[in-house]
Enzyme design. Sequence first.
Site, PDB file in Angstrom:
ATOM      1  N   GLU A 106       0.974  -1.052   0.214  1.00  0.00           N
ATOM      2  CA  GLU A 106       0.285  -0.013   0.010  1.00  0.00           C
ATOM      3  C   GLU A 106       0.849   1.163  -0.053  1.00  0.00           C
ATOM      4  OE1 GLU A 106      -1.758   2.932   0.676  1.00  0.00           O
ATOM      5  OE2 GLU A 106      -1.888   2.684   2.588  1.00  0.00           O
ATOM      6  N   CYS A 143      -2.417   8.595   3.351  1.00  0.00           N
ATOM      7  CA  CYS A 143      -2.479   7.976   2.228  1.00  0.00           C
ATOM      8  C   CYS A 143      -3.539   7.988   1.297  1.00  0.00           C
ATOM      9  CB  CYS A 143      -1.871   6.543   2.428  1.00  0.00           C
ATOM     10  SG  CYS A 143      -3.348   5.514   3.513  1.00  0.00           S
TER      11      CYS A 143
END
Length: 407
Positions: A106, A143
């Site tokens: 990720e 993020c």
Amino acid sequence: AIVPWNYPFHNVLNPTSAALTAGNAIIIKVSEYASWSTRYIGQGLKQCLAAVGAPLDLIQFIYGYADTGAALVSSGVEKLIFVGSPQVGAKVMETASKTLTPVVLELGGKDPFVICDDILPAELERIVQVSLRGVFQSMGQNCAGPERFYVGNKIYDSFCTKVAQVANKLIVGASNLEPAKIDCGAITMGTVSIERLQALVDDAVDKGAKVLCGGSMQTLEKHLSPSSKQQKGSFYPPTILAHVPDTARIAKEEIFGPIMCIFTPFDSDDQVIQRINDCPFALSSCAFAQDPKRARDLANRLDAGMSSVNDLEGTTYLSQSLPFGGLKESGFDRFAGPEGLRGLCALRSVCEDKFPKFLRTAIPSPMQYPSKGMSHIFAQGIVELFYGFGLRSKVHALSNIIKAATA
């Protein structure tokens, strides 16, 4: 798991809960910028394990820098979850490839936030607050957070004016000193982050972007709370850039800071989709339109692992039954949701006779060893019986089967 600093509790709890639910133990390498937090998080997790009578060593923490992470990747773990930058993610993948260790990557994103020009004034007021929350919560150190704003031509100026009016009133400071008065907190890594953010802003301005709020450390003073005057190196002013060209560095590089980046306006949905998808990142996304179908159609065409319709893109994470992850340089594989749990299991396919007393697998006589010379005719007959066309083919197949069986 190797996790970053931006959400210390969440970044530990997410892989831990998934690993334990799937029947695994877990080792977590936390960021050197957040290692202090595991003193408290670790105590809480061990109390949870003790409460259910589970072994206390099911959860382990390790600390250090890059060499510690590399040692974990090559240590023989059965799977690794990495959350961080694409640059470090590539190194993790390279190290993991030497032991064929599967990885979940990720790697952040540049989430698009699309606002169509059919939005009515009352709805625009709601979207203004949603967009500001998305950018300035945790000072943009998310993020999955909006980094690229695309606004329809007809409402472009109105949106820019409204977000700038609010952003220019935001108070920056240490929230532990004046929690009731602070809108925006600190950025991690101090001057290192400040210099990186300023370079992105300066490049955008040099290429034609307009500063509507902030934009330099000289503007920090008017936003800074009185109690934080001595801690200027920990803060960057809330910044809004408008008319940002697609050629600016900030269009392709992750911001991870308190900067709202409003790109040049768009005239059609096809045009904005093409501009948005011309990006190396593809983590999350969101689209707003007065017509829900238009917003849904836009969201479905965006390159992204997750999308929200008429809501902030991070809301997809609020449903833990949904998988979390992206495409392109935002990484691959998923955590959370059934997909994330299955990814932490050793999948195995098993076949067993359902009614073994009445029906069991047996090799037909023409196919048994040693060969009687008719196995190929029998096999051809079986295939033709099931897949041949027309009655003549079926009859021919039965003839071959009987011929082979009685030879």
